[in-house]
Design an enzyme around this catalytic site. Sequence first.
Site, PDB file in Angstrom:
ATOM      1  N   HIS A 169      -1.551   0.111  -9.629  1.00 64.20           N
ATOM      2  CA  HIS A 169      -1.362  -1.243  -9.137  1.00 64.20           C
ATOM      3  C   HIS A 169      -1.780  -2.066  -9.552  1.00 64.20           C
ATOM      4  CE1 HIS A 169      -4.599  -1.270  -4.920  1.00 64.20           C
ATOM      5  NE2 HIS A 169      -4.088  -2.453  -5.158  1.00 64.20           N
ATOM      6  N   ARG A 214       0.886  -1.323  -0.247  1.00 65.46           N
ATOM      7  CA  ARG A 214       0.016   0.293  -0.218  1.00 65.46           C
ATOM      8  C   ARG A 214       0.958   1.359  -0.188  1.00 65.46           C
ATOM      9  NH1 ARG A 214      -3.436  -2.957  -1.634  1.00 65.46           N
ATOM     10  NH2 ARG A 214      -5.425  -3.939  -0.752  1.00 65.46           N
TER      11      ARG A 214
HETATM   12  P1  NDP Z   1      -1.411 -11.526   4.887  1.00 64.67           P
HETATM   13  O1  NDP Z   1      -2.212 -11.326   5.807  1.00 64.67           O
HETATM   14  O2  NDP Z   1      -1.559 -13.588   4.231  1.00 64.67           O
HETATM   15  O3  NDP Z   1       0.859 -11.846   5.307  1.00 64.67           O
HETATM   16  C1  NDP Z   1       1.006 -10.763   5.723  1.00 64.67           C
HETATM   17  C2  NDP Z   1       2.299 -10.703   6.992  1.00 64.67           C
HETATM   18  O4  NDP Z   1       2.859  -9.332   7.314  1.00 64.67           O
HETATM   19  C3  NDP Z   1       2.373 -11.374   7.423  1.00 64.67           C
HETATM   20  O5  NDP Z   1       3.030 -12.052   7.624  1.00 64.67           O
HETATM   21  C4  NDP Z   1       2.507 -10.713   8.978  1.00 64.67           C
HETATM   22  O6  NDP Z   1       2.930 -11.321   9.790  1.00 64.67           O
HETATM   23  C5  NDP Z   1       3.053  -9.452   8.377  1.00 64.67           C
HETATM   24  N1  NDP Z   1       2.723  -8.545   9.242  1.00 64.67           N
HETATM   25  C6  NDP Z   1       1.541  -7.705   9.473  1.00 64.67           C
HETATM   26  N2  NDP Z   1       1.752  -6.857  10.574  1.00 64.67           N
HETATM   27  C7  NDP Z   1       3.017  -7.018  10.674  1.00 64.67           C
HETATM   28  C8  NDP Z   1       3.857  -5.439  11.862  1.00 64.67           C
HETATM   29  N3  NDP Z   1       3.097  -4.879  12.255  1.00 64.67           N
HETATM   30  N4  NDP Z   1       4.974  -6.259  12.350  1.00 64.67           N
HETATM   31  C9  NDP Z   1       5.511  -7.269  11.293  1.00 64.67           C
HETATM   32  N5  NDP Z   1       5.044  -8.114  10.224  1.00 64.67           N
HETATM   33  C10 NDP Z   1       4.025  -7.586  10.033  1.00 64.67           C
HETATM   34  O7  NDP Z   1      -1.473 -11.430   4.181  1.00 64.67           O
HETATM   35  P2  NDP Z   1      -1.175 -10.828   1.780  1.00 64.67           P
HETATM   36  O8  NDP Z   1       0.094 -11.681   2.174  1.00 64.67           O
HETATM   37  O9  NDP Z   1      -2.566 -12.440   1.669  1.00 64.67           O
HETATM   38  O10 NDP Z   1      -0.873  -9.594   1.610  1.00 64.67           O
HETATM   39  C11 NDP Z   1      -0.540  -8.836   2.125  1.00 64.67           C
HETATM   40  C12 NDP Z   1      -0.880  -7.178   1.400  1.00 64.67           C
HETATM   41  O11 NDP Z   1      -0.652  -7.348   0.134  1.00 64.67           O
HETATM   42  C13 NDP Z   1      -2.548  -7.170   1.687  1.00 64.67           C
HETATM   43  O12 NDP Z   1      -2.605  -6.472   2.856  1.00 64.67           O
HETATM   44  C14 NDP Z   1      -2.251  -5.969   0.587  1.00 64.67           C
HETATM   45  O13 NDP Z   1      -1.786  -5.091   1.367  1.00 64.67           O
HETATM   46  C15 NDP Z   1      -1.126  -6.471  -0.425  1.00 64.67           C
HETATM   47  N6  NDP Z   1      -1.561  -7.128  -1.209  1.00 64.67           N
HETATM   48  C16 NDP Z   1      -1.374  -5.685  -3.034  1.00 64.67           C
HETATM   49  C17 NDP Z   1      -1.759  -6.082  -3.789  1.00 64.67           C
HETATM   50  C18 NDP Z   1      -1.744  -5.233  -5.521  1.00 64.67           C
HETATM   51  O14 NDP Z   1      -2.330  -5.341  -6.312  1.00 64.67           O
HETATM   52  N7  NDP Z   1      -1.250  -4.607  -5.530  1.00 64.67           N
HETATM   53  C19 NDP Z   1      -2.352  -7.296  -4.576  1.00 64.67           C
HETATM   54  C20 NDP Z   1      -3.382  -7.856  -3.240  1.00 64.67           C
HETATM   55  C21 NDP Z   1      -2.541  -7.896  -2.085  1.00 64.67           C
HETATM   56  P3  NDP Z   1       2.495 -12.406  10.715  1.00 64.67           P
HETATM   57  O15 NDP Z   1       2.962 -13.605   9.349  1.00 64.67           O
HETATM   58  O16 NDP Z   1       3.542 -13.082  11.998  1.00 64.67           O
HETATM   59  O17 NDP Z   1       1.225 -12.827  10.853  1.00 64.67           O
HETATM   60  C1  OXD Z   2      -6.014  -6.459  -2.819  1.00 63.33           C
HETATM   61  C2  OXD Z   2      -5.700  -5.372  -3.746  1.00 63.33           C
HETATM   62  O1  OXD Z   2      -5.488  -6.405  -1.215  1.00 63.33           O
HETATM   63  O2  OXD Z   2      -5.611  -5.373  -5.403  1.00 63.33           O
HETATM   64  O3  OXD Z   2      -6.301  -7.436  -3.164  1.00 63.33           O
HETATM   65  O4  OXD Z   2      -5.084  -4.604  -3.121  1.00 63.33           O
END
Ligand code: NDP
Ligand code: OXD
Length: 310
Positions: free
Chosen positions: A273, A225
């Site tokens: 995006h 993001r």
């Molecule tokens: P997940 O919830 O599976 O993974 C999130 C990861 O971030 C986990 O490993 C979590 O740790 C870690 N995390 C969260 N908060 C913290 C923190 N405060 N400190 C350290 N680590 C942290 O999410 P996804 O992998 O499915 O997706 C990740 C992000 O990708 C989405 O939230 C979205 O914003 C972005 N995205 C962007 C897209 C785009 O087109 N640009 C498309 C899809 C997603 P833990 O494992 O310990 O819980």
């Molecule tokens: C998502 C995105 O979070 O598309 O899936 O950004």
Amino acid sequence: MRILLQRSDGKEAAWIADFKDLLPDAEIVFWREGEAAAPCDYAVVWQPPAAMLPELGCVKAIFNTGAGVDALLKFGDALPAHVPLVRLDDAGMGVQMAEYVSHAVLRHFRRFDDYEAQGRAGIWQPLPAFDKMDFPVGVLGMGVLGTRVLQALAQFEFPLRGWSRSQKHIDGVACFAGEEGLDAFLRGTRLLVCMLPLTPDTHNLLDRARLSMLLPGAYVINVARGAHLAEPDLLTLIRSGHIAGATLDVFRNEPLPQQHPFWQEPRITITPHISAATLRRESVAQIAAKMRRLHAGEVVAGIVNRSQGY
Ligand code: NDP
Ligand code: OXD
């Protein structure tokens, strides 16, 4: 079963058709502002407007057609607390992220930017190759998508590092966790990939102080993001030479405004995006399967932990 569908991309007919294919007995109601919908069992939304919040209080679960739920959680207490929120769990996004990030990493590491500039000037000149051992790749966020990216990068034999909230143990990846692990993670990272959810803890995480901890000549890839990154700080560090460049898919304001200085910075590659698009068929298949399970009283994966913010 009655499903309330909200979309603003003009593709509602295709979503309705796909839901009808998989859940032929379901009635799909398309949400329109100002029109009262009959009570529904489930809602399927993407960045819904505040005007939809009253309807969301009446359903058994809210399905978010994306992985990130920041656009829902920003409503805070106005979002009904008793209704489970279910996010997309890969649904075809993992492989897209693996493609995008591998491309950006390899493009920088194999000096394609330099060769493109040379090509435009008609210069045939092999450049010194970089050494992978000088290019540790660090992935912020080792969740569904971050793990898939680490697996893809492992094929290319980069030294790998990852940072998450809870401690992980992944073969071939130096794992760091929590606030106490962040500085050490950054200090050993040359190619930084941000794959975190946007939460109060991760907002503005990549500011000048933290970006300065990266190894000299660092490269930044943000596919999470825009609000993770302090945009002026990135520009300052690119101009000072500490950061070599960046590939950015997400921005604080999208579409990125025409007057934004990123457009003028040749060391920044901008994409709109698109690093991992929501794939309609895969998403509908995942959501329909979860609706069936919830209807049968079973548990489903991907329920958002609201206190953690993801
Ligand atoms: P997940 O919830 O599976 O993974 C999130 C990861 O971030 C986990 O490993 C979590 O740790 C870690 N995390 C969260 N908060 C913290 C923190 N405060 N400190 C350290 N680590 C942290 O999410 P996804 O992998 O499915 O997706 C990740 C992000 O990708 C989405 O939230 C979205 O914003 C972005 N995205 C962007 C897209 C785009 O087109 N640009 C498309 C899809 C997603 P833990 O494992 O310990 O819980
Ligand atoms: C998502 C995105 O979070 O598309 O899936 O950004």
